[in-house]
Design a protein around this motif. Structure first.
Motif, mmCIF file in Angstrom:
data_model
loop_
_atom_site.group_PDB
_atom_site.id
_atom_site.type_symbol
_atom_site.label_atom_id
_atom_site.label_comp_id
_atom_site.label_asym_id
_atom_site.label_seq_id
_atom_site.Cartn_x
_atom_site.Cartn_y
_atom_site.Cartn_z
ATOM 1 N N CYS A 1 0.840 -1.202 0.000
ATOM 2 C CA CYS A 1 0.000 0.000 0.000
ATOM 3 C C CYS A 1 0.879 1.259 0.000
ATOM 4 C CB CYS A 1 -0.925 -0.053 1.215
ATOM 5 S SG CYS A 1 -1.986 1.376 1.392
ATOM 6 N N MET A 2 2.008 1.207 0.708
ATOM 7 C CA MET A 2 2.949 2.346 0.728
ATOM 8 C C MET A 2 3.523 2.574 -0.673
ATOM 9 S SD MET A 2 5.016 1.443 4.225
ATOM 10 C CE MET A 2 6.263 2.714 4.120
ATOM 11 N N ASN A 3 3.926 1.444 -1.328
ATOM 12 C CA ASN A 3 4.466 1.576 -2.702
ATOM 13 C C ASN A 3 3.449 2.252 -3.602
ATOM 14 O OD1 ASN A 3 6.784 0.203 -2.053
ATOM 15 N ND2 ASN A 3 6.025 -1.786 -2.762
ATOM 16 N N GLU A 4 2.201 1.798 -3.489
ATOM 17 C CA GLU A 4 1.150 2.349 -4.364
ATOM 18 C C GLU A 4 0.909 3.829 -4.074
ATOM 19 O OE1 GLU A 4 -1.253 -1.924 -4.642
ATOM 20 O OE2 GLU A 4 -1.957 -0.360 -3.269
ATOM 21 N N THR A 5 0.935 4.161 -2.774
ATOM 22 C CA THR A 5 0.713 5.563 -2.380
ATOM 23 C C THR A 5 1.816 6.443 -2.950
ATOM 24 O OG1 THR A 5 -0.324 4.774 -0.363
ATOM 25 C CG2 THR A 5 0.402 7.069 -0.359
ATOM 26 N N GLN A 6 3.063 5.955 -2.848
ATOM 27 C CA GLN A 6 4.190 6.760 -3.363
ATOM 28 C C GLN A 6 4.144 6.859 -4.892
ATOM 29 O OE1 GLN A 6 7.042 4.519 -0.750
ATOM 30 N NE2 GLN A 6 8.040 6.508 -0.664
ATOM 31 N N GLU A 7 3.713 5.761 -5.542
ATOM 32 C CA GLU A 7 3.611 5.783 -7.005
ATOM 33 C C GLU A 7 2.552 6.800 -7.443
ATOM 34 O OE1 GLU A 7 5.277 4.926 -9.446
ATOM 35 O OE2 GLU A 7 3.750 5.470 -10.929
ATOM 36 N N LEU A 8 1.409 6.796 -6.759
ATOM 37 C CA LEU A 8 0.356 7.772 -7.086
ATOM 38 C C LEU A 8 0.855 9.201 -6.843
ATOM 39 C CD1 LEU A 8 -2.692 5.890 -5.563
ATOM 40 C CD2 LEU A 8 -2.550 6.673 -7.933
ATOM 41 N N MET A 9 1.600 9.381 -5.755
ATOM 42 C CA MET A 9 2.121 10.700 -5.420
ATOM 43 C C MET A 9 3.071 11.186 -6.519
ATOM 44 S SD MET A 9 3.384 11.566 -1.611
ATOM 45 C CE MET A 9 1.980 10.832 -0.841
ATOM 46 N N ARG A 10 3.896 10.268 -7.043
ATOM 47 C CA ARG A 10 4.810 10.653 -8.138
ATOM 48 C C ARG A 10 4.007 11.066 -9.368
ATOM 49 N NH1 ARG A 10 7.860 6.114 -6.058
ATOM 50 N NH2 ARG A 10 9.547 7.021 -4.807
ATOM 51 N N GLN A 11 2.895 10.355 -9.607
ATOM 52 C CA GLN A 11 2.077 10.716 -10.772
ATOM 53 C C GLN A 11 1.447 12.095 -10.583
ATOM 54 O OE1 GLN A 11 -0.710 7.580 -11.888
ATOM 55 N NE2 GLN A 11 0.837 6.027 -11.578
ATOM 56 N N VAL A 12 0.975 12.385 -9.370
ATOM 57 C CA VAL A 12 0.307 13.671 -9.129
ATOM 58 C C VAL A 12 1.327 14.818 -9.194
ATOM 59 C CG1 VAL A 12 -0.980 15.035 -7.434
ATOM 60 C CG2 VAL A 12 -1.569 12.644 -7.797
ATOM 61 N N PHE A 13 2.520 14.587 -8.632
ATOM 62 C CA PHE A 13 3.569 15.613 -8.690
ATOM 63 C C PHE A 13 4.239 15.659 -10.077
ATOM 64 C CE2 PHE A 13 4.307 15.396 -3.875
ATOM 65 C CZ PHE A 13 4.064 16.748 -3.645
ATOM 66 N N GLN A 14 4.050 14.588 -10.868
ATOM 67 C CA GLN A 14 4.722 14.414 -12.167
ATOM 68 C C GLN A 14 6.245 14.418 -11.983
ATOM 69 O OE1 GLN A 14 2.389 15.473 -15.691
ATOM 70 N NE2 GLN A 14 1.777 17.231 -14.474
ATOM 71 N N THR A 15 6.686 13.393 -11.292
ATOM 72 C CA THR A 15 8.114 13.278 -10.992
ATOM 73 C C THR A 15 8.533 11.822 -10.903
ATOM 74 O OG1 THR A 15 9.853 13.978 -9.484
ATOM 75 C CG2 THR A 15 7.800 13.315 -8.456
ATOM 76 N N THR A 16 9.851 11.616 -11.056
ATOM 77 C CA THR A 16 10.391 10.277 -10.787
ATOM 78 C C THR A 16 11.239 10.339 -9.510
ATOM 79 O OG1 THR A 16 12.289 10.781 -12.196
ATOM 80 C CG2 THR A 16 10.480 9.587 -13.235
ATOM 81 N N ASN A 17 11.159 11.445 -8.765
ATOM 82 C CA ASN A 17 11.998 11.603 -7.570
ATOM 83 C C ASN A 17 11.888 10.407 -6.620
ATOM 84 O OD1 ASN A 17 12.922 14.095 -8.315
ATOM 85 N ND2 ASN A 17 11.443 15.246 -7.074
ATOM 86 N N ARG A 18 13.046 9.898 -6.218
ATOM 87 C CA ARG A 18 13.095 8.796 -5.247
ATOM 88 C C ARG A 18 12.422 9.230 -3.943
ATOM 89 N NH1 ARG A 18 16.398 6.588 -1.105
ATOM 90 N NH2 ARG A 18 17.360 8.607 -0.682
ATOM 91 N N ILE A 19 12.818 10.390 -3.442
ATOM 92 C CA ILE A 19 12.219 10.860 -2.186
ATOM 93 C C ILE A 19 10.884 11.521 -2.501
ATOM 94 C CG2 ILE A 19 12.488 12.340 -0.157
ATOM 95 C CD1 ILE A 19 15.456 12.118 -0.377
ATOM 96 N N THR A 20 9.835 10.748 -2.358
ATOM 97 C CA THR A 20 8.473 11.255 -2.568
ATOM 98 C C THR A 20 7.635 10.515 -1.537
ATOM 99 O OG1 THR A 20 8.897 11.559 -4.935
ATOM 100 C CG2 THR A 20 6.589 11.495 -4.255
ATOM 101 N N MET A 21 7.124 11.234 -0.564
ATOM 102 C CA MET A 21 6.467 10.544 0.553
ATOM 103 C C MET A 21 5.430 11.429 1.237
ATOM 104 S SD MET A 21 9.076 10.678 3.699
ATOM 105 C CE MET A 21 10.672 11.336 3.413
ATOM 106 N N PRO A 22 4.517 10.781 1.984
ATOM 107 C CA PRO A 22 3.535 11.555 2.733
ATOM 108 C C PRO A 22 4.068 11.874 4.128
ATOM 109 C CG PRO A 22 2.933 9.220 2.720
ATOM 110 C CD PRO A 22 4.269 9.319 2.064
#
Ligand SMILES: Cc1ncc(COP(=O)(O)O)c(C=O)c1O
Length: 399
Positions: A44-65
């Protein structure tokens, strides 16, 4: 005394946040709690971070809630970069960009405030002038300044930050998923947001993304980050590969944010930006047709998510907002700081940014204004907004 079961009223949150929440997000919020190290939750964490990257439009490794409201995003971005003796510029054009200045000035770095009059964005040349002869490590700016309803063109600030060799830190609390923003294309170094605004999730999470240049600055620090809780590199022990305990995250809020981001991606980011713009144009057309004045004079400076309107002479601010709440269950916001009692701030964020809500708000405002003794041309607000929506729809079909 017996305390009854919780039964909050169903408000329509036409505020600058929090916005109303989609029923799908409420359902996610009610899902069973699992442990923060449960193998299922790690997926679920992986999916949350993947969605966050899509919303921010980034491939940044550090992308988290971040487990914090939007202010925690400000704190995280600032304290992870600045060390004692560094110099930084914070662009201030309202209450929330001033909060970024306040957070920065509590570090031991030397901070220069570059200001703009309320209702305008900071001018990039003022940043150039303020930076002369200084070694600026970061420039901080609010993409959407919620207190004044002003949007800032980030590309101009990227250019200035490049000239200065500085990182660009962006407060996108009031703009993410409503205003065009592409972290990688625009080369934004750190961007943070808030779950309760245009993402329409409950308050309590600050999504953040950190680009490679900013990550390099963080990993080559000479001093420890002044905050343990908001230290990104240690928080990444949990949100990175290791998935090691750092603190217990707000599991239910993460479920809710995940669902809210799924909705944003299903909508399509561009469609969502178009929808927010169409709603605001209709709202502005309606407000002006009712004879009210906009606070932000230049249409290009208007933030689509927050529309500040001058309170007409003779109308009582608190009574007006109270009646909208009591009679229509609609919450709008007043002004803050020097704009208290001078403006109303009408929010169009995420789930609330819908045609029906704009028309309802304008109709309700007409009724309440009339009751408060103001003169309003009958039906003019709703009619102007309806025309604006029809034009926007025709333009979209012709695309
Ligand atoms: C632009 C901006 N930045 C930061 C914040 C602070 O967010 P929070 O109230 O979630 O801490 C807000 C809140 O309205 C905001 O609008």
């Amino acid at each position: 005394m017996t305390i009854g079961e919780l039964a909050p009223p169903q408000r329509l949150m036409m505020t600058p946040g929090p916005s109303s929440v989609d029923p799908r997000v409420y359902r996610a919020l009610a899902a069973p709690i699992v442990g923060h190290l449960d193998p299922w939750f790690k997926t679920c964490m992986n999916e949350t971070q993947e969605l966050m990257r899509q919303v921010f439009q980034t491939t940044n490794r550090i992308t988290m809630p971040m487990s914090a409201s939007g202010s925690g995003g400000i704190e995280t971005a600032i304290v992870n970069v600045l060390e004692p003796g560094d110099e930084a510029i914070i662009c201030v054009n309202g209450y929330f960009s001033d909060r970024m200045f306040e957070v920065a000035s509590r570090t031991q770095a030397k901070i220069t405030k570059v200001e703009a009059p309320l209702g305008r964005p900071v001018h990039p040349d003022d940043v150039r002038r303020a930076a002369a002869g200084k070694k600026i490590k970061l420039v901080g700016v609010a993409h959407g300044e919620t207190s004044t309803g002003v949007v800032t063109d980030l590309d101009n600030f990227r250019k200035v930050a490049d000239e200065l060799g500085a990182l660009l830190i962006v407060d996108a609390v009031a703009s993410l998923a409503a205003v065009p923003l592409n972290v990688d294309k625009q080369r934004l170094d750190i961007v943070f947001s808030g779950s309760q605004k245009a993402l329409s999730a409950p308050p309590g999470i600050s999504p953040i993304t950190v680009g490679p240049r900013a990550e390099e600055v963080m990993t080559s620090r000479k001093t420890k980050v002044q905050s343990w809780y908001f230290d990104i590199t240690t928080a990444m022990a949990y949100w990175g590969q290791g998935r090691l305990y750092h603190h217990t995250p707000p599991i239910s809020l993460i479920y809710a944010l995940r669902e809210a981001m799924r909705i944003a991606i299903e909508d399509g980011l561009e469609a969502r930006w178009d929808r927010h713009r169409a709603c605001q144009q209709a709202l502005v057309a309606g407000i002006e047709a009712m004879g009210l004045k906009m606070f932000v004079e230049n249409p290009a400076d208007r933030l689509v998510t927050v529309t500040p309107v001058m309170i007409p002479a003779g109308v009582n601010d608190a009574k007006f907002r109270g009646q909208l709440l009591d009679e229509f269950n609609i919450e709008i916001a007043g002004g803050i700081g020097p704009l208290g009692g001078k403006i109303w701030r009408l929010g169009l964020m995420g789930y609330c940014a819908q045609k029906a809500n704009v028309l309802l708000l304008l109709g309700a405002m007409e009724k309440v204004l009339l009751d408060q003794g103001a003169r309003v041309p009958a039906g003019a607000g709703v009619a102007a907004a309806a025309r604006s929506f029809s034009h926007a729809e025709a333009a979209l079909t012709a695309k």
